[in-house]
Design a protein around this motif. Structure first.
Motif, PDB file in Angstrom:
ATOM      1  N   PRO A 171       0.793  -1.235   0.000  1.00  0.00           N
ATOM      2  CA  PRO A 171       0.000   0.000   0.000  1.00  0.00           C
ATOM      3  C   PRO A 171       0.828   1.289   0.000  1.00  0.00           C
ATOM      4  O   PRO A 171       0.422   2.255  -0.619  1.00  0.00           O
ATOM      5  N   THR A 172       1.937   1.319   0.704  1.00  0.00           N
ATOM      6  CA  THR A 172       2.726   2.550   0.708  1.00  0.00           C
ATOM      7  C   THR A 172       4.186   2.213   0.447  1.00  0.00           C
ATOM      8  O   THR A 172       4.599   1.057   0.545  1.00  0.00           O
ATOM      9  N   PHE A 180       6.680   2.939   2.271  1.00  0.00           N
ATOM     10  CA  PHE A 180       7.286   2.380   3.479  1.00  0.00           C
ATOM     11  C   PHE A 180       7.038   0.871   3.571  1.00  0.00           C
ATOM     12  O   PHE A 180       7.958   0.089   3.784  1.00  0.00           O
ATOM     13  N   ASP A 181       5.771   0.476   3.423  1.00  0.00           N
ATOM     14  CA  ASP A 181       5.434  -0.945   3.531  1.00  0.00           C
ATOM     15  C   ASP A 181       6.218  -1.770   2.531  1.00  0.00           C
ATOM     16  O   ASP A 181       6.637  -2.893   2.817  1.00  0.00           O
ATOM     17  N   ASP A 182       6.382  -1.187   1.334  1.00  0.00           N
ATOM     18  CA  ASP A 182       7.061  -1.923   0.285  1.00  0.00           C
ATOM     19  C   ASP A 182       8.521  -2.142   0.621  1.00  0.00           C
ATOM     20  O   ASP A 182       9.059  -3.234   0.457  1.00  0.00           O
ATOM     21  N   PHE A 240       8.914  -4.658   3.353  1.00  0.00           N
ATOM     22  CA  PHE A 240       8.450  -6.022   3.066  1.00  0.00           C
ATOM     23  C   PHE A 240       9.574  -7.048   3.181  1.00  0.00           C
ATOM     24  O   PHE A 240       9.435  -8.068   3.867  1.00  0.00           O
ATOM     25  N   PRO A 294       1.380   6.162  -1.599  1.00  0.00           N
ATOM     26  CA  PRO A 294       1.133   4.897  -2.278  1.00  0.00           C
ATOM     27  C   PRO A 294       1.865   4.878  -3.618  1.00  0.00           C
ATOM     28  O   PRO A 294       2.046   5.939  -4.227  1.00  0.00           O
ATOM     29  N   THR A 309      13.626  -1.052  -2.282  1.00  0.00           N
ATOM     30  CA  THR A 309      13.016  -2.268  -1.726  1.00  0.00           C
ATOM     31  C   THR A 309      14.034  -3.397  -1.705  1.00  0.00           C
ATOM     32  O   THR A 309      13.995  -4.264  -0.838  1.00  0.00           O
ATOM     33  N   ASP A 365      -8.655   9.118  -3.066  1.00  0.00           N
ATOM     34  CA  ASP A 365      -7.504   8.503  -2.437  1.00  0.00           C
ATOM     35  C   ASP A 365      -6.513   9.560  -1.956  1.00  0.00           C
ATOM     36  O   ASP A 365      -5.935   9.449  -0.877  1.00  0.00           O
ATOM     37  N   THR A 385      -6.635   1.723   2.286  1.00  0.00           N
ATOM     38  CA  THR A 385      -5.736   0.803   2.980  1.00  0.00           C
ATOM     39  C   THR A 385      -6.035   0.765   4.467  1.00  0.00           C
ATOM     40  O   THR A 385      -6.136  -0.303   5.071  1.00  0.00           O
ATOM     41  N   GLN A 426      -7.226  -2.225   6.885  1.00  0.00           N
ATOM     42  CA  GLN A 426      -6.507  -2.655   8.081  1.00  0.00           C
ATOM     43  C   GLN A 426      -7.400  -2.578   9.312  1.00  0.00           C
ATOM     44  O   GLN A 426      -7.322  -3.431  10.193  1.00  0.00           O
ATOM     45  N   LEU A 456      -6.008  -5.575  -0.703  1.00  0.00           N
ATOM     46  CA  LEU A 456      -4.986  -4.550  -0.907  1.00  0.00           C
ATOM     47  C   LEU A 456      -4.328  -4.699  -2.279  1.00  0.00           C
ATOM     48  O   LEU A 456      -4.063  -3.715  -2.955  1.00  0.00           O
ATOM     49  N   TYR A 463      -6.699  -3.288  -4.852  1.00  0.00           N
ATOM     50  CA  TYR A 463      -6.724  -1.831  -4.881  1.00  0.00           C
ATOM     51  C   TYR A 463      -5.476  -1.287  -5.557  1.00  0.00           C
ATOM     52  O   TYR A 463      -5.529  -0.376  -6.365  1.00  0.00           O
ATOM     53  N   ARG A 464      -4.342  -1.889  -5.228  1.00  0.00           N
ATOM     54  CA  ARG A 464      -3.082  -1.426  -5.797  1.00  0.00           C
ATOM     55  C   ARG A 464      -3.114  -1.519  -7.320  1.00  0.00           C
ATOM     56  O   ARG A 464      -2.661  -0.631  -8.022  1.00  0.00           O
ATOM     57  N   ARG A 483      11.957 -11.286  -2.572  1.00  0.00           N
ATOM     58  CA  ARG A 483      12.221 -10.542  -1.346  1.00  0.00           C
ATOM     59  C   ARG A 483      11.832 -11.356  -0.110  1.00  0.00           C
ATOM     60  O   ARG A 483      11.354 -10.822   0.880  1.00  0.00           O
ATOM     61  N   HIS A 509       3.548  -9.723   7.167  1.00  0.00           N
ATOM     62  CA  HIS A 509       3.841  -9.155   8.483  1.00  0.00           C
ATOM     63  C   HIS A 509       3.167  -7.804   8.616  1.00  0.00           C
ATOM     64  O   HIS A 509       3.341  -6.941   7.770  1.00  0.00           O
ATOM     65  N   SER A 538       3.147  -4.330  10.130  1.00  0.00           N
ATOM     66  CA  SER A 538       4.204  -3.552  10.755  1.00  0.00           C
ATOM     67  C   SER A 538       3.655  -2.277  11.377  1.00  0.00           C
ATOM     68  O   SER A 538       4.324  -1.602  12.121  1.00  0.00           O
ATOM     69  N   ARG A 539       2.403  -1.964  11.027  1.00  0.00           N
ATOM     70  CA  ARG A 539       1.873  -0.678  11.454  1.00  0.00           C
ATOM     71  C   ARG A 539       1.413  -0.717  12.911  1.00  0.00           C
ATOM     72  O   ARG A 539       0.622  -1.555  13.291  1.00  0.00           O
TER      73      ARG A 539
END
Lengths: 363, 265, 270
Positions: free
Chosen positions: B96-97, B99-101, B104, B136, B152, C15, C140, C144, C160, C163-164, C220, C227, C229-230
């Motif tokens: 989604p953002t 940061f998240d990417d 990951f 995003p 990433t 958005d 998003t 969540q 998600l 949506y992406r 990756r 996970h 993370s938020r």
């Protein structure tokens, strides 16, 4: 044929939410257990594909109108029923949030109408049976068209039922059925044709995509039956709980009661804010019973006992069956008060917003 | 140290539909080298790259990353060592953002959330994308997407960077920015590209693939000086080595090894 | 549909609104989701002839729009594009239900019109609440929040992804259908045949993209577990927000404020 919040009662909407949420939970655990992790991005991306594909339209000969791809059946064919149901649900969720297709409460209905029937009825019971183990172009076409039609007919019938049970629309059940089913027959034929073309295309180009859903994680017959039974149970339970709740808690669910028991009148609450304001109102008002006084009527009005002079709390709560007995003058004054007050509150609401905005900007 | 070596021996790959994409590919890339893999469309560049982190399994031959043979068992370790930047950043940025990417990979490696936070911030600053942190991916420009995609991968601190067409679809400014960034890296770098000027600037060594085989392997200037070889492989000289058609000035070999913006060692 | 194209533009705009930094934006998404649901439930729980009691509920969208600094006209325009199905079904009410329910001088208003107006008001309120939720929270964060409120993880994750990739794939299919349009004259070439293979191609490309994405995930270190993370906090501001609005909605639901106010006015100034 998206169901909408505005046509729903909380009972029907909430019940269908519970049913759809349960199915989502069931399908999620199925997908989690039985599928490899590459399926999750695939589901999401195919859901986005449904959006993208709906941007492309085609002209329908003779009618001059245009159509586009429907989602349920093609997703079931590509992903199998469990993953397809989840994907349809998420497509509908995005539509509800961003495109005002339906609404949040109606989401439960929409997921059921547009997801359950294609994924758990039309696909396993019709499409897969007709296709058999050796698909041919002709079989794919026949299966897609039949499955699409049946899926949509069931879905639109569910819309009719949900609308009728909610009772916001005045359409009677037979009229509504007579309107909805033929329209959706036409839509179903077109959707089936298009689905058939796309599936045939994929089958020719990359047959392994379709084969994997056909033989690998097929829905065993038991499993479908279990889902169907679970649904039946869920519906019965929800119905039971809801009607019990409705009979216990008349206030929030006037309509349901009226429909079920034929009871009409609503009692106004005698305490709290209402009572305070009522007292205040009786002190300040020249006309204690809220109505415009009609000179010809005033004698009769004053002669009426106190309780009946106070109209309903909900100013327009008058059921169709009760209407002839309503005193039009009486109700006119009440309703006028409702309208004046309504306009005023609307104005106040907007003004509050405006003032807050000004204050924020000057800050 | 030994982790940074890539050794490919007689690699072959035949796709399910019978296409032989790689017939016989062998090379060794040593620590800190910057290598450009070039070749016509369909020469097997992308297929080769996909082998380097085990996305495809070889039909024949073998791959060693830092003396570890690539196999099912060593795959997780090798994927950490070899950072792969895909051609289309939209394939790589799926969270989604930003940061998240970027988080990951480190989260999958099992780092503690606080460490992840620190690492993400550091890497985003490195690629000059710190301000994009909460955006995003679909609101980023092409150049920004590319830099985030690199971040990433960097966040997993790989020893070897593999990039498929890094400058593809970038405007001149974004391309220049990206090249500056890449040239500062100390990793072993492997690029595929049709942007031969970029290859000339960033890579000391070039491997030419032709129809699934290594056709030439040597210093960039030597390869780009060989007109016959380039023509046979459906390639041409980088523009900076060609005569200027507009002003007619002869720019024979303007790029002497040390005048390049960056020289892979 | 061209309308979907513009809808995607609207989607991008909604958005972007969620990136705002108002006190309402900063609240935990769960609080906003819960309040929105209570709001919708209260609004739809009225019977079909209720109209005036719905008006006080407009205070919620009004305050949210102003406090969160949303563009009111944009939201209004989105709300004004009412769901066609609602209109199509609702318009039957005045036709079928002709009993006079309200007499304003010489003008008799039938129950059907009142219930139709009620449907419109409900529609505006519920649809508006949905838009506002997304505009102050972001898709998003809504996902969540729902996940923390019990939505299965598998479902949340693929939501998600969906949506992406809406943004990527709608562009792709927009390009493809424009290319088809440019090479077809009028209705010719826009038929079902070219549609089948165009969408088929799109589907295959989508499938390949999904494979590449999965590859990128594996590259990756993805092992099948996502996970989270938020960090999340449901603190005092959230509790206040939920309590304040829920109480207000319930009070509004039990007391017809319009009616009371109107009675005071018409009572005072006959």
């Amino acid at each position: 044929m998206h169901m909408a919040d505005a046509l729903l009662s909380p009972v029907v909407g909430g019940g269908m939410w519970a049913v759809s949420a349960g199915t989502i939970a069931y399908c999620s655990s199925k997908v989690h257990k039985e599928m490899d992790d590459s399926k999750i991005p695939l589901m999401g991306v195919l859901g986005a594909f449904i959006f993208a594909a709906q941007m492309v339209n085609f002209s329908i000969p003779v009618t001059g109108s245009s159509g586009h791809l429907g989602g349920g059946l093609i997703l079931s064919v590509l992903l199998g029923p469990y993953a397809a149901f989840l994907t349809i649900a998420s497509v509908l969720m995005v539509q509800a949030l961003f495109f005002a297709d339906g609404g949040l409460l109606a989401l439960g209905c929409n997921i059921f109408n547009l997801g359950f029937f294609p994924a758990f009825i039309a696909y396993p019971l019709l499409y897969k049976r007709i296709i058999g183990s050796h698909p041919t172009a002709a079989r794919i076409s026949a299966a897609s068209i039949i499955a699409a039609i049946v899926g949509l007919q069931l879905g639109s019938f569910a819309v009719v039922l949900e609308t009728t049970f909610s009772g916001i629309s005045s359409l009677s059940f037979p009229t509504f059925v007579a309107l909805m089913q033929p329209i959706h027959l036409a839509i179903g034929i077109v959707e089936g044709l298009v689905t058939a073309m796309v599936i045939t295309f994929v089958y020719k180009a990359r047959p392994e995509i379709l084969q994997s859903t056909l033989d690998g994680r097929v829905v065993e017959r038991h499993s479908v039956r279990n889902v169907a039974l679970a649904f039946l149970a869920a519906t019965v339970v929800t119905g039971g709980v809801v009607s019990w709740f409705a009979s216990k808690n008349p206030d929030g669910l006037e309509w349901a009661i009226k429909q079920v028991t034929g009871q009409e009148e609503l009692k106004e609450p005698d305490q709290g804010l209402y009572a305070v304001l009522k007292g205040l109102q009786q002190k300040t008002a020249f006309l204690p019973d809220y109505t415009f006084k009609n000179p010809a009527d005033s004698k009769k009005e004053t002669a009426l006992p106190e309780t009946s002079r106070q109209p309903n709390t909900g100013d327009l709560v008058i059921s169709p069956g009760h209407r002839p007995s309503v005193n039009p003058i009486h109700s006119a004054g009440t309703s006028l008060a409702g309208l004046v007050g309504g306009t005023l509150t609307l104005g106040l609401a907007c003004l509050t917003g405006f003032l807050l905005k000004r204050r924020n900007q000057t800050k | 140290m030994s982790h940074h070596i890539v050794e490919v021996r007689n690699l072959q790959h035949v796709y399910a539909d019978g296409t032989a994409a790689l017939k016989d590919v062998s090379f060794i890339i040593t620590h800190g080298e910057s290598v450009g893999i070039i070749g016509a469309n369909g020469a097997g560049k992308s297929t080769l790259l996909q082998h380097l982190n085990g996305s495809l399994e070889p039909t024949g031959g073998s791959i060693h990353i830092g003396h570890t043979p690539l196999s099912k068992g060593t795959l997780p370790d090798i994927r950490r060592t070899v950072g792969m930047v895909f051609q289309d950043p939209d394939d790589q940025l799926f969270m989604p953002t930003v940061f998240d990417d970027v988080a990951f990979g480190p989260l999958n490696l099992g780092f503690a959330p606080a460490d992840v936070e620190e690492r993400v911030t550091e890497v985003l600053e490195l690629v000059g994308a710190g301000h994009l942190r909460d955006k995003p991916p679909y609101h980023l420009s092409g150049g920004e997407k590319k830099r985030v995609a690199i971040a990433t991968v960097l966040s997993m601190s790989p020893d070897i960077l593999v990039m498929d067409e890094p400058t593809n679809g970038l405007d001149p400014f974004a391309r220049r920015q990206l090249m500056k960034l890449l040239c500062d890296f100390k990793h072993t770098r492997i690029f595929t590209s049709h942007d031969l000027d970029m290859v000339l600037e960033l890579c000391g060594r070039v491997i030419v693939l032709h129809e699934g085989e290594v056709r030439a392997d040597g210093p960039a200037l030597e390869i780009f000086g060989n007109d016959k070889l380039l023509a046979e492989c459906r390639l041409e000289k980088p523009l900076s080595m060609q005569n200027c058609s507009a002003c007619g000035s002869k720019k024979s070999n303007v790029k002497s090894p040390d005048s390049s913006a960056c020289q892979g060692r | 549909m061209a309308s979907i194209h513009s809808a995607v533009l609207d989607l991008k705009r909604l958005d972007l609104l969620a990136n705002g930094n108002s006190p309402i934006h900063r609240l935990d998404a769960r609080a906003k989701v819960v309040v929105t649901l209570v709001f919708i439930l209260c609004v739809v729980s009225y019977n079909r002839y209720e109209l005036s009691a719905l008006f006080p509920f407009f205070i919620f969208p009004a305050i949210m729009i102003s406090q969160a600094g949303l563009p009111p006209l944009f939201i209004l325009r989105k709300i004004a594009l009412l769901c066609p199905f609602v209109l199509a079904v609702g318009i039957f009410n005045p036709v079928i239900d002709r009993g006079i329910l309200l007499q304003l001088g010489p003008l008799g208003i039938s129950g059907g019109w009142i219930s139709f107006a009620s449907i419109l008001a409900r529609s505006m309120l519920t649809v508006g609440a949905g838009f506002i939720l997304v505009a102050v929270t972001g898709f998003t964060a809504v996902c969540q929040a729902l996940e923390r409120l019990g939505m299965p993880r598998v479902f949340a994750v693929q939501l998600l992804f969906l949506y992406r990739y809406i943004f990527v794939l709608t562009e792709e299919s927009g390009r493809a259908s424009r290319a088809r349009e440019l090479r077809s004259c009028g209705k010719k070439g826009q038929g079902i045949h070219s549609f089948g293979s165009l969408v088929g191609h799109l589907l295959l490309r989508t499938w390949q993209r999904a494979e590449r994405i999965h590859m990128a995930m594996l590259a990756r270190g993805f092992t099948g577990v996502f996970h989270a993370s938020r960090p999340s906090r449901f603190g005092a501001p959230e509790i206040r927000f939920v309590l304040f609005w829920s109480t207000l909605f319930i009070v509004l639901r039990l007391q017809n404020v319009s009616q009371l106010l109107g009675s005071l006015i018409t009572g005072l100034f006959p």
